[in-house]
Design an enzyme around this catalytic site. Structure first.
Site, PDB file in Angstrom:
ATOM      1  N   GLU A  41       0.828  -1.202   0.000  1.00  0.00           N
ATOM      2  CA  GLU A  41       0.000   0.000   0.000  1.00  0.00           C
ATOM      3  C   GLU A  41       0.872   1.266   0.000  1.00  0.00           C
ATOM      4  OE1 GLU A  41      -3.562   1.883   2.810  1.00  0.00           O
ATOM      5  OE2 GLU A  41      -2.192   0.383   3.626  1.00  0.00           O
ATOM      6  N   LYS A 115      -9.186   2.769  -2.182  1.00  0.00           N
ATOM      7  CA  LYS A 115      -9.499   2.250  -0.852  1.00  0.00           C
ATOM      8  C   LYS A 115     -10.872   2.744  -0.410  1.00  0.00           C
ATOM      9  CE  LYS A 115      -7.056   1.675   3.575  1.00  0.00           C
ATOM     10  NZ  LYS A 115      -5.776   1.979   4.264  1.00  0.00           N
ATOM     11  N   CYS A 151      -5.531  -2.765   2.339  1.00  0.00           N
ATOM     12  CA  CYS A 151      -5.399  -2.833   3.793  1.00  0.00           C
ATOM     13  C   CYS A 151      -6.732  -2.889   4.527  1.00  0.00           C
ATOM     14  CB  CYS A 151      -4.532  -1.685   4.277  1.00  0.00           C
ATOM     15  SG  CYS A 151      -3.797  -1.981   5.913  1.00  0.00           S
TER      16      CYS A 151
END
Length: 546
Positions: A41, A115, A151
């Protein structure tokens, strides 16, 4: 599909250097017939980039680096590149950024994935910088349908958080519903003790729940107080481990997603081994990334300074660590000799600089101003501050970074001297409770006595007045540390802690001391985070408060 897991260590802000790491790996991927190489990430800019993200020129540099990588990918036509980057958001907003995963292949950007779940708890503050993704989607690539997430997108598993699910949206479930055949999560998940097992359950749960093989690629290295342990993995559709990358070091491995894992293969890293390696990496990377090569430690003959010194030697090499003993009129003979023995065991340079003359000079200077007042903690703190000044003089003269040695228990209740033993650039044990320091010392000595036995066995003392012991001022450390755990990490109230069987007055004293010393911690050296709740950026408490 053959996928290369790139568990690598970026430097925050070093776009050019991080880009070089990507370039250097592409040739190897081609040789290993890798279909896809996956980086962590925000790897291009390093995690966490914090307010650098608010600099327009920096985002432009990141964009130029992506263009360069797109052009370069044409020279490696068999391998796709998946990496984390900040990308401009389409809508007109104050943040105007996404935390993104970009898939690059054969000279073009195949897809971008943003994300969805932006954490804002503990050390995370992503909603400050990023917009949440407007949606998620799969992408077809080389015969697979990739479900790409970032994540936190994978952390909304109700099995892990019974009764307190944090988000209403489940990106992984949505990717599975859209027909993903392979799940890939790129991550920058900081280390704390016990988190490795949670992550393994998390990745395995997704694989089993959806019947999909899963790849998890985590950042490794330390950036400021955060330590990233890596421990990237590939599990099959039953959640069994096929590949588990090592902790706390860079690792590159190519896996075949058709392979099946072995049930019961996963074994978590032993707790004290993980703690030791985390702190060593924290020291090593902090010095390297801030331009230091040498460290100095004030050696008191106590266990905290001994453990700190050992960790520094492991991180930097014995030739790069200086130990300084600074005995005062109240120092025992053993404190100097135990420090000397430690230095001999570790093979480091050792100096003894007595401070008695300096201390008496201070008292002489202040005598008329303090006339009629009894000696108290003021005179004790003068000794600690003299030592802090000496250490900082060595830092100025020789370029050593001073490692402060206070533990979490002391920092919590203020059993430390501002501008004295708190002086320095990095606080190694700031998130390690005193009882855990003893556990760590025993682990360090498991095969050879690095830390003198006398240091471990003698009662802890600041040695700032005659016959002083820590337990004259503090509750016994096992009691103190348990109360601090309940209050700081679990967030229990005074009444709830007392209900767990602790003496009411002791609990109230500890909680009051934690509050009263917030101002000290605000001025403390940066401390390496290793528990679920550390002092520092993840705990934001007011000082002028009641």
């Amino acid at each position: 599909m053959r996928v290369t897991i790139a568990q690598v260590n970026p430097i925050v802000g070093d776009i050019e250097g991080n880009l070089v790491k990507i370039k250097d790996l592409l040739g190897r991927c081609e040789q290993e017939s890798s279909d896809l190489v996956v980086f962590p990430e925000l790897f291009l800019v390093g995690y966490p980039p914090k307010d650098i993200l608010e600099r327009g020129w920096f985002i432009k540099q990141a964009g130029q680096a992506v263009k360069e990588l797109v052009s370069l990918s044409a020279r490696f036509p068999t391998t796709g590149i998946l990496l984390g980057v900040p990308r401009a958001a389409e809508q007109d907003s104050g943040k105007a950024l996404y935390n993104s995963a970009v898939l690059i292949y054969q000279g073009k950007i195949v897809s971008e994935h943003h994300k969805s779940l932006l954490p804002t708890y503990d050390v995370f503050d992503e909603a400050r910088y990023f917009e949440p993704a407007p949606g998620v989607r799969t992408v077809s690539f080389k015969g697979e349908t990739l479900g790409i997430s970032l994540c936190e997108d994978a952390w909304n598993d109700p099995e892990l958080w019974p009764g307190r699910r944090m988000y209403s949206f489940d990106p992984i479930g949505e990717l599975a519903r859209q027909g993903a055949t392979l799940l890939i999560n790129i991550s920058a998940s900081p280390f704390n003790l016990g988190k490795e097992e949670v992550r393994f359950r998390l990745v395995g749960n997704h694989a089993r729940k959806h019947g999909l093989p899963s790849i998890y690629v985590n950042q490794v290295g330390a950036n400021d107080e955060l330590i990233f342990d890596g421990r990237s993995m590939f599990v099959d559709k039953k959640g069994d481990v096929v590949t588990l990358c090592p902790s706390f070091r860079e690792h590159i491995e190519t896996v075949d997603t058709r392979e099946c894992g072995t049930p019961g293969l996963y074994r978590p890293q032993e707790r004290m081994e993980a703690l030791c390696e985390a702190l060593v990496l924290g020291i090593k990377d902090y010095l390297a990334k801030t331009g230091f090569s040498k460290a100095a430690v004030g050696l008191s003959g106590g266990i905290d300074s001994a453990v700190t010194c050992y960790l520094a030697v492991r991180a930097l090499g014995q030739e790069n660590v200086l130990g300084i003993s600074m005995p005062s009129p109240f120092s025992s003979e053993g404190s100097v000799e135990d420090s000397r023995k430690l230095a001999e065991n570790l093979g480091i340079e050792f100096r003894v600089i007595p401070i008695s003359d300096t201390y008496h000079a201070y008292l002489g200077t202040l005598r008329e101003h303090f006339a009629g007042r009894e000696n108290d903690i003021t005179e004790e703190n003068i000794q600690a501050r003299i030592r802090g000044n000496i250490l900082m003089a060595f830092s100025n003269k020789y370029g050593h970074l001073i490692l402060t040695t206070g533990n979490k228990s002391e920092m919590a209740v203020g059993y430390c001297t501002l501008y004295g033993d708190m002086s320095g650039g990095l606080s190694v044990l700031a998130d390690v409770p005193k009882t855990m320091v003893y556990e760590l010392a025993e682990y360090i000595n498991r095969d050879k006595e690095f830390i003198p036995r006398e240091t471990i066995e003698k009662p802890p003392s600041a040695e700032l007045r005659p016959d002083q012991l820590d337990q004259d001022t503090l509750p016994p450390y096992p009691v103190l540390d348990e109360i601090l755990y309940y209050y700081i990490e679990e967030g229990l109230s005074v009444e709830e802690i007392i209900a767990n069987g602790f003496e009411a007055e002791t609990v109230k004293w500890v909680v009051r001391a934690v509050h009263n010393n917030e101002y000290k911690r605000k001025q403390a050296a940066l401390g390496l985070k290793v528990t679920g709740k550390a002092f520092g950026v993840g705990r934001r408490m007011p000082i002028a408060a009641k």
